[in-house]
Design a protein around this motif. Structure first.
Motif, PDB file in Angstrom:
ATOM      1  N   SER A 110       0.854  -1.186   0.000  1.00  0.00           N
ATOM      2  CA  SER A 110       0.000   0.000   0.000  1.00  0.00           C
ATOM      3  C   SER A 110       0.888   1.233   0.000  1.00  0.00           C
ATOM      4  O   SER A 110       1.924   1.256   0.678  1.00  0.00           O
ATOM      5  CB  SER A 110      -0.913   0.013   1.230  1.00  0.00           C
ATOM      6  N   GLY A 111       0.531   2.365  -0.768  1.00  0.00           N
ATOM      7  CA  GLY A 111      -0.531   2.378  -1.730  1.00  0.00           C
ATOM      8  C   GLY A 111      -0.046   1.879  -3.084  1.00  0.00           C
ATOM      9  O   GLY A 111       1.143   1.884  -3.388  1.00  0.00           O
ATOM     10  N   THR A 112      -1.034   1.558  -3.894  1.00  0.00           N
ATOM     11  CA  THR A 112      -0.762   1.049  -5.237  1.00  0.00           C
ATOM     12  C   THR A 112      -0.154   2.159  -6.102  1.00  0.00           C
ATOM     13  O   THR A 112       0.730   1.898  -6.925  1.00  0.00           O
ATOM     14  CB  THR A 112      -2.069   0.560  -5.900  1.00  0.00           C
ATOM     15  N   GLY A 113      -0.654   3.395  -5.902  1.00  0.00           N
ATOM     16  CA  GLY A 113      -0.137   4.542  -6.654  1.00  0.00           C
ATOM     17  C   GLY A 113      -0.287   4.347  -8.144  1.00  0.00           C
ATOM     18  O   GLY A 113      -1.382   4.084  -8.637  1.00  0.00           O
ATOM     19  N   SER A 114       0.822   4.411  -8.884  1.00  0.00           N
ATOM     20  CA  SER A 114       0.802   4.253 -10.344  1.00  0.00           C
ATOM     21  C   SER A 114       1.124   2.823 -10.763  1.00  0.00           C
ATOM     22  O   SER A 114       1.256   2.537 -11.956  1.00  0.00           O
ATOM     23  CB  SER A 114       1.815   5.208 -10.976  1.00  0.00           C
ATOM     24  N   GLY A 115       1.320   1.946  -9.780  1.00  0.00           N
ATOM     25  CA  GLY A 115       1.537   0.533 -10.078  1.00  0.00           C
ATOM     26  C   GLY A 115       2.942   0.194 -10.553  1.00  0.00           C
ATOM     27  O   GLY A 115       3.182  -0.893 -11.068  1.00  0.00           O
ATOM     28  N   SER A 116       3.889   1.114 -10.352  1.00  0.00           N
ATOM     29  CA  SER A 116       5.260   0.842 -10.797  1.00  0.00           C
ATOM     30  C   SER A 116       5.840  -0.339 -10.019  1.00  0.00           C
ATOM     31  O   SER A 116       6.277  -1.341 -10.599  1.00  0.00           O
ATOM     32  CB  SER A 116       6.119   2.092 -10.598  1.00  0.00           C
ATOM     33  N   LEU A 117       5.827  -0.240  -8.692  1.00  0.00           N
ATOM     34  CA  LEU A 117       6.338  -1.342  -7.874  1.00  0.00           C
ATOM     35  C   LEU A 117       5.473  -2.590  -8.068  1.00  0.00           C
ATOM     36  O   LEU A 117       6.005  -3.708  -8.155  1.00  0.00           O
ATOM     37  CB  LEU A 117       6.352  -0.948  -6.392  1.00  0.00           C
ATOM     38  N   GLU A 135      -5.278   0.687  -2.128  1.00  0.00           N
ATOM     39  CA  GLU A 135      -5.175   2.081  -2.566  1.00  0.00           C
ATOM     40  C   GLU A 135      -6.469   2.793  -2.172  1.00  0.00           C
ATOM     41  O   GLU A 135      -7.545   2.374  -2.581  1.00  0.00           O
ATOM     42  CB  GLU A 135      -4.963   2.114  -4.089  1.00  0.00           C
ATOM     43  N   PHE A 136      -6.377   3.887  -1.388  1.00  0.00           N
ATOM     44  CA  PHE A 136      -7.623   4.529  -0.936  1.00  0.00           C
ATOM     45  C   PHE A 136      -8.182   5.551  -1.916  1.00  0.00           C
ATOM     46  O   PHE A 136      -9.294   6.017  -1.738  1.00  0.00           O
ATOM     47  CB  PHE A 136      -7.515   5.067   0.491  1.00  0.00           C
ATOM     48  N   HIS A 137      -7.454   5.873  -2.981  1.00  0.00           N
ATOM     49  CA  HIS A 137      -7.942   6.803  -4.004  1.00  0.00           C
ATOM     50  C   HIS A 137      -8.667   5.968  -5.063  1.00  0.00           C
ATOM     51  O   HIS A 137      -8.045   5.148  -5.748  1.00  0.00           O
ATOM     52  CB  HIS A 137      -6.735   7.529  -4.594  1.00  0.00           C
ATOM     53  N   ASP A 163      -8.722   2.467   3.065  1.00  0.00           N
ATOM     54  CA  ASP A 163      -7.642   3.126   3.810  1.00  0.00           C
ATOM     55  C   ASP A 163      -6.891   2.054   4.603  1.00  0.00           C
ATOM     56  O   ASP A 163      -7.451   1.444   5.527  1.00  0.00           O
ATOM     57  CB  ASP A 163      -8.256   4.171   4.749  1.00  0.00           C
ATOM     58  N   VAL A 164      -5.625   1.856   4.248  1.00  0.00           N
ATOM     59  CA  VAL A 164      -4.854   0.784   4.893  1.00  0.00           C
ATOM     60  C   VAL A 164      -4.618   1.081   6.372  1.00  0.00           C
ATOM     61  O   VAL A 164      -4.484   0.160   7.188  1.00  0.00           O
ATOM     62  CB  VAL A 164      -3.522   0.547   4.130  1.00  0.00           C
ATOM     63  N   CYS A 165      -4.579   2.371   6.732  1.00  0.00           N
ATOM     64  CA  CYS A 165      -4.329   2.723   8.140  1.00  0.00           C
ATOM     65  C   CYS A 165      -5.547   2.406   9.005  1.00  0.00           C
ATOM     66  O   CYS A 165      -5.412   2.058  10.179  1.00  0.00           O
ATOM     67  CB  CYS A 165      -3.968   4.200   8.266  1.00  0.00           C
ATOM     68  N   ASP A 181       4.250   2.369   1.054  1.00  0.00           N
ATOM     69  CA  ASP A 181       4.687   3.641   0.460  1.00  0.00           C
ATOM     70  C   ASP A 181       3.515   4.605   0.619  1.00  0.00           C
ATOM     71  O   ASP A 181       2.769   4.874  -0.324  1.00  0.00           O
ATOM     72  CB  ASP A 181       5.053   3.431  -1.024  1.00  0.00           C
ATOM     73  N   ILE A 182       3.329   5.062   1.852  1.00  0.00           N
ATOM     74  CA  ILE A 182       2.234   5.985   2.196  1.00  0.00           C
ATOM     75  C   ILE A 182       2.811   7.069   3.118  1.00  0.00           C
ATOM     76  O   ILE A 182       3.874   6.867   3.724  1.00  0.00           O
ATOM     77  CB  ILE A 182       1.047   5.256   2.894  1.00  0.00           C
ATOM     78  N   PRO A 183       2.123   8.211   3.252  1.00  0.00           N
ATOM     79  CA  PRO A 183       2.680   9.302   4.064  1.00  0.00           C
ATOM     80  C   PRO A 183       2.813   8.971   5.555  1.00  0.00           C
ATOM     81  O   PRO A 183       3.702   9.489   6.217  1.00  0.00           O
ATOM     82  CB  PRO A 183       1.674  10.445   3.854  1.00  0.00           C
ATOM     83  N   SER A 184       1.931   8.137   6.102  1.00  0.00           N
ATOM     84  CA  SER A 184       2.010   7.832   7.542  1.00  0.00           C
ATOM     85  C   SER A 184       2.100   6.325   7.787  1.00  0.00           C
ATOM     86  O   SER A 184       1.180   5.708   8.329  1.00  0.00           O
ATOM     87  CB  SER A 184       0.801   8.406   8.278  1.00  0.00           C
TER      88      SER A 184
HETATM   89  C1  LIG Z   1       3.687   7.531  -3.675  1.00  0.00           C
HETATM   90  S1  LIG Z   1       2.268   6.694  -4.159  1.00  0.00           S
HETATM   91  C2  LIG Z   1       2.804   5.007  -4.304  1.00  0.00           C
HETATM   92  C3  LIG Z   1       3.579   4.758  -5.561  1.00  0.00           C
HETATM   93  C4  LIG Z   1       3.851   3.310  -5.828  1.00  0.00           C
HETATM   94  N1  LIG Z   1       4.752   2.733  -4.854  1.00  0.00           N
HETATM   95  C5  LIG Z   1       4.424   3.127  -7.233  1.00  0.00           C
HETATM   96  O1  LIG Z   1       5.575   2.642  -7.354  1.00  0.00           O
HETATM   97  O2  LIG Z   1       3.765   3.456  -8.224  1.00  0.00           O
HETATM   98  C6  LIG Z   1       1.334   6.624  -2.647  1.00  0.00           C
HETATM   99  C7  LIG Z   1      -0.083   6.134  -2.856  1.00  0.00           C
HETATM  100  O3  LIG Z   1      -0.599   5.765  -1.584  1.00  0.00           O
HETATM  101  C8  LIG Z   1      -1.949   6.120  -1.525  1.00  0.00           C
HETATM  102  N2  LIG Z   1      -2.264   6.226  -0.080  1.00  0.00           N
HETATM  103  C9  LIG Z   1      -1.823   7.166   0.793  1.00  0.00           C
HETATM  104  N3  LIG Z   1      -2.279   6.913   2.037  1.00  0.00           N
HETATM  105  C10 LIG Z   1      -3.018   5.767   1.944  1.00  0.00           C
HETATM  106  C11 LIG Z   1      -3.751   4.999   2.887  1.00  0.00           C
HETATM  107  N4  LIG Z   1      -3.830   5.363   4.173  1.00  0.00           N
HETATM  108  N5  LIG Z   1      -4.379   3.882   2.446  1.00  0.00           N
HETATM  109  C12 LIG Z   1      -4.311   3.505   1.154  1.00  0.00           C
HETATM  110  N6  LIG Z   1      -3.632   4.202   0.213  1.00  0.00           N
HETATM  111  C13 LIG Z   1      -2.995   5.316   0.602  1.00  0.00           C
HETATM  112  C14 LIG Z   1      -2.035   7.432  -2.302  1.00  0.00           C
HETATM  113  O4  LIG Z   1      -3.353   7.649  -2.786  1.00  0.00           O
HETATM  114  C15 LIG Z   1      -1.031   7.179  -3.429  1.00  0.00           C
HETATM  115  O5  LIG Z   1      -1.664   6.670  -4.574  1.00  0.00           O
END
Ligand SMILES: C[S@@+](CC[C@H](N)C(=O)[O-])C[C@H]1O[C@@H](n2cnc3c(N)ncnc32)[C@H](O)[C@@H]1O
Length: 306
Positions: A110-117, A135-137, A163-165, A181-184
């Motif tokens: 988490s998060g999936t983001g752009s799906g690179s990883l 992915e919460f978005h 929301d994974v948190c 890979d999330i802010p918190s």
């Molecule tokens: C930096 S991106 C991840 C990029 C990803 N690792 C890649 O390689 O493409 C972070 C993602 O985490 C998601 N995100 C942030 N906080 C989250 C949460 N609490 N639960 C689920 N997804 C979350 C955001 O919406 C965003 O799409």
């Protein structure tokens, strides 16, 4: 075509990589009747792509040519449409190794983001493993599902829009590894612990700031994770260049007494520099680091549940 196994020929519906030159490529969705514009002219999918072998040199309408490459997670990472900041192959390679991933591994992300990883994780755990990605978005989660379908890997991945948190990964006691890979990330460590197998597993959290790392490490410790380790990987790329250096003019006496130190009698011999005494230069091949400074991507914190 699938991102997990090689297909010899280009087919309708494939995602192929159009390679125009060094650091100039883009992905294309192959479709009967469609054309793609490049700076070398048009590529007609029905006649120029479908049925041709991957790796072929394709001549465009203006006479220039491109190579058509089979997609890989690494090429996708370099060419994917960015919906977020993404992870690049240097960090991804160390994540894959340090999480001890292999075919059959069960991974939560988490998060999936752009799906690179995600694409790299899926390729590594295939054909018997699985990726649970959260992915919460909503739009990002849907777009990721669509791409996994188009890339022939949907059976290896479950995308959950939550929301994974708050809600965790939607699975418990099955994962060999968890990646955040999330802010918190510190808010998701408890959920990561429950997602991991009872007998243990590995976790990795990616954060750009050291304050995020500090909080994450403290929470990992509170949850009993061991072998907590934070590292940063920096990639240094070299270009191979011919360097031309001026020979200093030291006057007549110096010329008589010394040699240049190079084999000027055989200037073309491999590995030896080429001196051009008339023009007062010496030329040689060298690896040159790129001009831009290597930038910080993020800190990688690894730990073990045992
Ligand atoms: C930096 S991106 C991840 C990029 C990803 N690792 C890649 O390689 O493409 C972070 C993602 O985490 C998601 N995100 C942030 N906080 C989250 C949460 N609490 N639960 C689920 N997804 C979350 C955001 O919406 C965003 O799409």
């Amino acid at each position: 075509m699938s991102f997990i196994e090689y297909g010899d020929t280009i087919k309708d519906g494939d995602t192929a990589i159009v390679f125009l030159g060094h650091e100039s490529m883009f992905p294309v969705k192959v479709q009967h009747g469609t054309v793609t514009q490049t700076k070398y002219g048009v590529i007609r999918h029905s006649t120029d792509l479908i049925g041709k072998k991957y790796g072929s040199k394709v001549t465009c309408s203006k006479g220039g040519w491109v190579f058509i490459l089979h997609p890989t997670p690494e090429l996708w990472t370099m060419n994917l449409p960015h919906r977020t900041q993404i992870l690049y192959s240097t960090d991804i390679s160390i994540i894959t190794m340090m999480l001890e991933l292999k075919p059959g591994s069960i991974v939560c992300e988490s998060g999936t983001g752009s799906g690179s990883l995600s694409h790299a994780l899926i390729r590594t755990v295939a054909p018997t493993g699985h990726l649970y990605t959260v992915e919460f978005h909503q739009q990002r989660a849907e777009k990721a599902r669509e791409e996994f379908r188009e890339h022939g890997v949907e059976h290896l991945v479950t995308v959950t829009n939550q929301d994974v948190c708050k809600n965790g990964f939607g699975v418990s006691n099955i994962a060999d590894a968890v990646f955040l890979d999330i802010p918190s990330p510190w808010e998701a460590i408890g959920h990561a612990k429950s997602a991991l197998k009872a007998e243990g597993g590995r976790i990795c959290s990616f954060s750009p700031c050291i304050e995020q790392v500090q909080r994450t490490c403290l929470v990992m410790e509170e949850h009993g994770f061991t072998e907590i380790n934070t590292l940063e990987i920096l990639l240094r790329v070299y270009n191979v260049r011919t360097i031309s250096l001026q020979i200093p003019d030291l006057g007549k006496a110096a010329e008589d007494n010394s040699s240049t130190g190079f084999d000027s009698s055989n200037p073309s011999s491999q590995g030896s520099p080429c001196t051009d005494l008339q023009r007062g230069t010496v030329q040689f091949k060298s690896g040159m680091p790129l001009r831009e400074m290597v930038g910080h991507t993020g800190y990688l914190t690894f730990a073990t549940k045992s």
